[in-house]
Enzyme design. Structure first.
Site, PDB file in Angstrom:
ATOM      1  N   HIS A  95     -18.857 -37.928  -3.981  1.00 25.22           N
ATOM      2  CA  HIS A  95     -18.469 -36.577  -4.408  1.00 25.22           C
ATOM      3  C   HIS A  95     -19.292 -36.214  -5.634  1.00 25.22           C
ATOM      4  CE1 HIS A  95     -16.065 -33.168  -5.771  1.00 25.22           C
ATOM      5  NE2 HIS A  95     -16.151 -33.702  -6.979  1.00 25.22           N
ATOM      6  N   LYS A 147     -16.501 -42.743  -2.922  1.00 23.85           N
ATOM      7  CA  LYS A 147     -15.241 -42.573  -2.191  1.00 23.85           C
ATOM      8  C   LYS A 147     -14.806 -43.885  -1.526  1.00 23.85           C
ATOM      9  CE  LYS A 147     -15.943 -37.645  -1.323  1.00 23.85           C
ATOM     10  NZ  LYS A 147     -15.726 -36.554  -0.348  1.00 23.85           N
ATOM     11  N   TYR A 163      -8.336 -31.914  -5.837  1.00 22.39           N
ATOM     12  CA  TYR A 163      -8.959 -31.045  -4.827  1.00 22.39           C
ATOM     13  C   TYR A 163      -8.147 -29.772  -4.593  1.00 22.39           C
ATOM     14  CZ  TYR A 163     -12.462 -34.496  -3.261  1.00 22.39           C
ATOM     15  OH  TYR A 163     -13.534 -35.343  -3.170  1.00 22.39           O
ATOM     16  N   ASN A 179     -17.632 -39.171   3.592  1.00 23.54           N
ATOM     17  CA  ASN A 179     -19.019 -38.847   3.228  1.00 23.54           C
ATOM     18  C   ASN A 179     -19.483 -39.552   1.948  1.00 23.54           C
ATOM     19  OD1 ASN A 179     -17.617 -37.244   1.449  1.00 23.54           O
ATOM     20  ND2 ASN A 179     -18.716 -35.356   1.885  1.00 23.54           N
ATOM     21  N   GLU A 195     -13.394 -31.740 -13.871  1.00 21.93           N
ATOM     22  CA  GLU A 195     -13.317 -33.026 -13.158  1.00 21.93           C
ATOM     23  C   GLU A 195     -13.477 -34.215 -14.108  1.00 21.93           C
ATOM     24  OE1 GLU A 195     -14.631 -31.485  -8.730  1.00 21.93           O
ATOM     25  OE2 GLU A 195     -16.094 -32.663  -9.861  1.00 21.93           O
TER      26      GLU A 195
HETATM   27  P1  CMP Z   1     -16.405 -33.251  -1.490  1.00 23.20           P
HETATM   28  O1  CMP Z   1     -17.753 -32.896  -1.982  1.00 23.20           O
HETATM   29  O2  CMP Z   1     -15.706 -34.399  -2.117  1.00 23.20           O
HETATM   30  O3  CMP Z   1     -15.450 -31.965  -1.591  1.00 23.20           O
HETATM   31  C1  CMP Z   1     -14.390 -31.693  -0.711  1.00 23.20           C
HETATM   32  C2  CMP Z   1     -14.368 -32.628   0.459  1.00 23.20           C
HETATM   33  O4  CMP Z   1     -13.656 -32.174   1.578  1.00 23.20           O
HETATM   34  C3  CMP Z   1     -15.776 -32.806   0.966  1.00 23.20           C
HETATM   35  O5  CMP Z   1     -16.520 -33.570   0.061  1.00 23.20           O
HETATM   36  C4  CMP Z   1     -15.544 -33.435   2.317  1.00 23.20           C
HETATM   37  O6  CMP Z   1     -15.400 -34.841   2.267  1.00 23.20           O
HETATM   38  C5  CMP Z   1     -14.214 -32.815   2.706  1.00 23.20           C
HETATM   39  N1  CMP Z   1     -14.430 -31.813   3.754  1.00 23.20           N
HETATM   40  C6  CMP Z   1     -15.083 -30.647   3.658  1.00 23.20           C
HETATM   41  N2  CMP Z   1     -15.059 -29.998   4.839  1.00 23.20           N
HETATM   42  C7  CMP Z   1     -14.369 -30.795   5.683  1.00 23.20           C
HETATM   43  C8  CMP Z   1     -14.011 -30.680   7.047  1.00 23.20           C
HETATM   44  N3  CMP Z   1     -14.353 -29.629   7.775  1.00 23.20           N
HETATM   45  N4  CMP Z   1     -13.298 -31.695   7.596  1.00 23.20           N
HETATM   46  C9  CMP Z   1     -12.940 -32.768   6.848  1.00 23.20           C
HETATM   47  N5  CMP Z   1     -13.250 -32.923   5.539  1.00 23.20           N
HETATM   48  C10 CMP Z   1     -13.964 -31.940   4.976  1.00 23.20           C
END
Ligand code: CMP
Length: 138
Positions: free
Chosen positions: A115, A9, A49, A112, A126
């Site tokens: 993904h 990311k 998403y 984070n 995807e």
């Molecule tokens: P990812 O695995 O890419 O899938 C969806 C993304 O949404 C997830 O990682 C997080 O980065 C984001 N996400 C999920 N829950 C939250 C939250 N409560 N607040 C902000 N971002 C979120």
């Protein structure tokens, strides 16, 4: 052999963590069978998403995902989907186990770092969202 889809990311690319992350991927037995560095538009991130579109974090998360370059990847390995999710760690780094990528590198649940697909059907969607078959070389 199973394939899964991964993204480094914007927060990971921005902090020059791509090499460190891919070193872990390769040392855990994944083969990188496709890779490209690009920047997602907000609309591309929203469509990718789409499953999360009713979530309160949707706008902020898709803004974050389109805020800078990303690395898009396809990994191949037996059990690639589950094993990549294990190597990433929990979505929220506060809950991630020691030694996982998110525990070691992620800044927050939104930033984070990585993904990964969560199922076979998701991986198929995807991978095809970003890669042509001709770009995947096993
Ligand atoms: P990812 O695995 O890419 O899938 C969806 C993304 O949404 C997830 O990682 C997080 O980065 C984001 N996400 C999920 N829950 C939250 C939250 N409560 N607040 C902000 N971002 C979120």
């Amino acid at each position: 052999m199973e394939k899964t889809f991964a993204i480094i990311k914007p927060d990971g690319v921005e902090r020059n963590l791509s090499g460190k992350i891919l070193e872990r991927v390769e040392s855990q037995g994944f083969k990188i069978v496709a890779m490209k560095r690009t920047r997602l538009s907000k609309v591309q991130a929203e469509n990718f998403y789409d499953v999360h579109k009713s979530q309160p974090f949707f706008d902020s998360m898709t803004r974050s995902m389109s805020s800078g370059p990303v690395v898009l990847l396809v990994f191949e390995k037996e059990n690639a989907i589950a094993d990549w999710r294990k190597l990433m760690g929990a979505t929220n780094p506060a809950d991630a186990e020691a030694g996982t990528i998110r525990k070691d590198f992620a800044e927050s649940i939104e930033r984070n770092s990585v993904h990964g697909s969560d199922s076979t059907a998701t991986a198929v969607f995807e991978i095809s969202y970003f890669f042509a078959q001709s770009e995947i070389l096993s």
